[in-house]
Design a protein around this motif. Structure first.
Motif, short mmCIF file in Angstrom:
data_model
loop_
_atom_site.label_atom_id
_atom_site.label_comp_id
_atom_site.label_asym_id
_atom_site.label_seq_id
_atom_site.Cartn_x
_atom_site.Cartn_y
_atom_site.Cartn_z
N THR A 58 0.15 -4.71 -0.33
CA THR A 58 0.86 -4.38 0.90
C THR A 58 0.53 -2.95 1.30
O THR A 58 0.13 -2.13 0.46
CB THR A 58 2.38 -4.52 0.71
OG1 THR A 58 2.81 -3.53 -0.22
CG2 THR A 58 2.76 -5.91 0.25
N ARG A 88 2.54 -0.60 1.88
CA ARG A 88 3.42 0.29 1.12
C ARG A 88 2.84 0.58 -0.26
O ARG A 88 2.83 1.71 -0.72
CB ARG A 88 4.80 -0.34 1.01
CG ARG A 88 5.81 0.56 0.38
CD ARG A 88 7.16 -0.11 0.38
NE ARG A 88 8.16 0.92 0.39
CZ ARG A 88 9.43 0.70 0.52
NH1 ARG A 88 9.88 -0.51 0.69
NH2 ARG A 88 10.28 1.69 0.50
N GLU A 89 2.34 -0.46 -0.95
CA GLU A 89 1.75 -0.27 -2.27
C GLU A 89 0.46 0.54 -2.18
O GLU A 89 0.17 1.35 -3.05
CB GLU A 89 1.48 -1.63 -2.92
CG GLU A 89 2.72 -2.39 -3.27
CD GLU A 89 2.45 -3.83 -3.60
OE1 GLU A 89 3.20 -4.38 -4.40
OE2 GLU A 89 1.49 -4.41 -3.06
#
Length: 126
Positions: free
Chosen positions: A9, A11-12
């Motif tokens: 993702t 975010r990751e």
């Protein structure tokens, strides 16, 4: 997906980096560091206009985004809204400036802000 591949993702992908996204005069610093760390970093930057959240800090009018990485956080104390000091249960027992200082110090996350300032930042433009 074959071979243990997984979807990453955004975010990751951004961790442990930060993402700096400019939209007009606003700079969004996606730190995922928490409200206290973001407000401490804002104080270290000279309290520019904007707003902080748990995952992002919006800074208005920051022309030099590299200043984030050059910022010294050690002596920064987060600013608090005046209403916080007025709403203290024992606010009449404390001088106003003492209440503001104590609350600001309690709201400060120096370690979190230093972590964000020390990250490699990915810059995007929109």
């Amino acid at each position: 997906m074959a071979g243990g591949d997984s979807i990453i993702t955004p975010r990751e992908l951004a961790r442990p980096r930060g993402v700096v996204h400019r939209t007009g005069a606003d700079v969004q610093l996606w730190s995922w560091a928490g409200l206290k760390a973001n407000e401490t970093l804002r104080a270290a930057l000279g309290n520019p206009d904007g707003k902080s959240y748990n995952d992002v800090m919006v800074i208005r009018g920051l022309d030099d985004t590299a200043a984030i990485s050059r910022t010294t956080v050690a002596d920064a104390v987060a600013s608090i809204p005046e209403q916080m000091a007025q709403d203290l249960k024992f606010s009449v027992a404390l001088p106003h400036d003492v209440a503001v200082r104590i609350l600001g110090e309690r709201f400060t996350d120096t370690a979190g802000a230093e972590d964000v300032a020390g990250r490699r930042l990915v810059r995007t433009f929109g």
